[in-house]
Design an enzyme around this catalytic site. Structure first.
Site, PDB file in Angstrom:
ATOM      1  N   CYS A   1     -45.010  30.180  -4.040  1.00  0.00           N
ATOM      2  CA  CYS A   1     -45.028  29.406  -3.046  1.00  0.00           C
ATOM      3  C   CYS A   1     -44.250  29.730  -1.724  1.00  0.00           C
ATOM      4  O   CYS A   1     -45.427  29.530  -0.389  1.00  0.00           O
ATOM      5  CB  CYS A   1     -43.373  27.627  -3.931  1.00  0.00           C
ATOM      6  SG  CYS A   1     -43.906  26.559  -3.498  1.00  0.00           S
TER       7      CYS A   1
ATOM      8  N   HIS B   1     -43.461  27.845  -9.715  1.00  0.00           N
ATOM      9  CA  HIS B   1     -42.351  28.583  -9.668  1.00  0.00           C
ATOM     10  C   HIS B   1     -42.493  28.280 -11.446  1.00  0.00           C
ATOM     11  O   HIS B   1     -43.626  28.162 -11.863  1.00  0.00           O
ATOM     12  CB  HIS B   1     -41.150  27.435  -9.607  1.00  0.00           C
ATOM     13  CG  HIS B   1     -41.362  27.007  -8.180  1.00  0.00           C
ATOM     14  ND1 HIS B   1     -41.171  28.032  -7.106  1.00  0.00           N
ATOM     15  CD2 HIS B   1     -41.855  26.533  -6.922  1.00  0.00           C
ATOM     16  CE1 HIS B   1     -41.058  27.647  -5.310  1.00  0.00           C
ATOM     17  NE2 HIS B   1     -41.512  26.534  -6.006  1.00  0.00           N
TER      18      HIS B   1
END
Ligand code: GLN
Length: 266
Positions: free
Chosen positions: A97, A209
């Site tokens: 991310c 994630h």
């Protein structure tokens, strides 16, 4: 001969959102269970270029925009050069991310100044503005990066699908870099072109994630194997671990998201 692996964990205090620390724990455990020695080296404001040079495997997590700015003020000069050289020379890593956004050319936040990245990955990321919806939710991705897909398939005997969880405002557009995969469920890089993440040399960049690795343990094994093979310059086969629970969790997730995979799948 006993093998040792040094995990370089990028800015643990600034870049560890949504359980990304789980990726470090997963690599550490799966290495220890096989009798490899593990060193976890935090890479932060106190790190020197010499420390960076000892890393065998990088882990970078997500971050808030503000933290990304602080990281990029520090990740400059010789230290940044060593990181770049290592990635170029095939040191494996998993970057989630916020950290891939910093490995690209730049990240433009919804508010405030553009944050210049390291330009290792040929891609840019920008946040379309504070009033735009964030990309949040479960993510399923078919790995399409060809070498990685093939090597993962050698580990599992199955076509590789990744399960993760995304939470980002930034949208990433790839230029001359291979996507990690194709979105099967969720939004991925930008919610438009169906791509997710990037794969460059042995660096895995992803919006997943999750944490990604406990949900997809074969990716952790690929990272460990790739790191050891590069370090010791020999072919290494990892012993099997009992992943029954992880596999059951994957099955439950695919079922819940109504994703049906072509057989053989795991
Ligand atoms: N700040 C970035 C974004 O919102 C990264 C967020 C994250 O790492 N979870 O796109």
């Amino acid at each position: 001969m006993s093998f040792e692996i040094t995990i370089g964990w990028l800015y643990p205090k600034l870049m560890s959102t949504y359980g990304d620390r789980g990726n470090v724990i997963c690599i550490e455990r799966r290495s220890l269970w096989r009798g490899y020695n593990v060193k976890v080296l935090p890479l932060d404001q106190n790190t020197t270029a010499e420390d960076m040079a000892t890393v065998d495997l990088f882990v970078g997590g997500g971050a808030q925009d503000r933290q990304q700015e602080i990281v990029m003020r520090d990740l400059q000069g010789k230290k940044a050069e060593v990181l770049r050289e290592k990635i170029e020379n095939g040191t494996p890593g998993v970057f989630t991310c916020g950290s891939p956004q910093l490995l690209g050319h730049y990240y433009e936040p919804g508010l405030g100044q553009r944050i210049e990245g390291l330009g290792i990955l040929d891609m840019v990321s920008l946040h379309p503005g504070e009033n735009t919806r964030r990309c949040i939710g479960n993510l399923v991705v078919e790995v399409t990066a060809s070498r990685l897909a093939q090597e993962l398939e050698e580990i599992t005997g199955c076509k590789p699908y990744l399960i993760g969880f995304e939470n980002h405002g930034g949208r990433t557009k790839l230029a001359n870099v291979e996507a990690l995969g194709r979105v099967v469920y969720g939004l991925g890089n930008n919610g438009e072109d169906g791509t997710e993440g990037a794969f460059y040399r042995n660096a895995i960049a992803t919006y997943s994630h999750g944490p990604l690795l406990p949900k997809n343990p074969f990716v952790a094994d690929w990272l460990i194997q790739t790191a050891l093979q590069l370090k010791y310059q020999q072919s290494i086969t990892l012993s099997q671990l009992d992943d029954t629970l992880a596999m059951q969790a994957r099955e439950a997730m695919f079922k819940r998201l109504k994703v049906s995979l072509p057989a053989p799948a795991l």
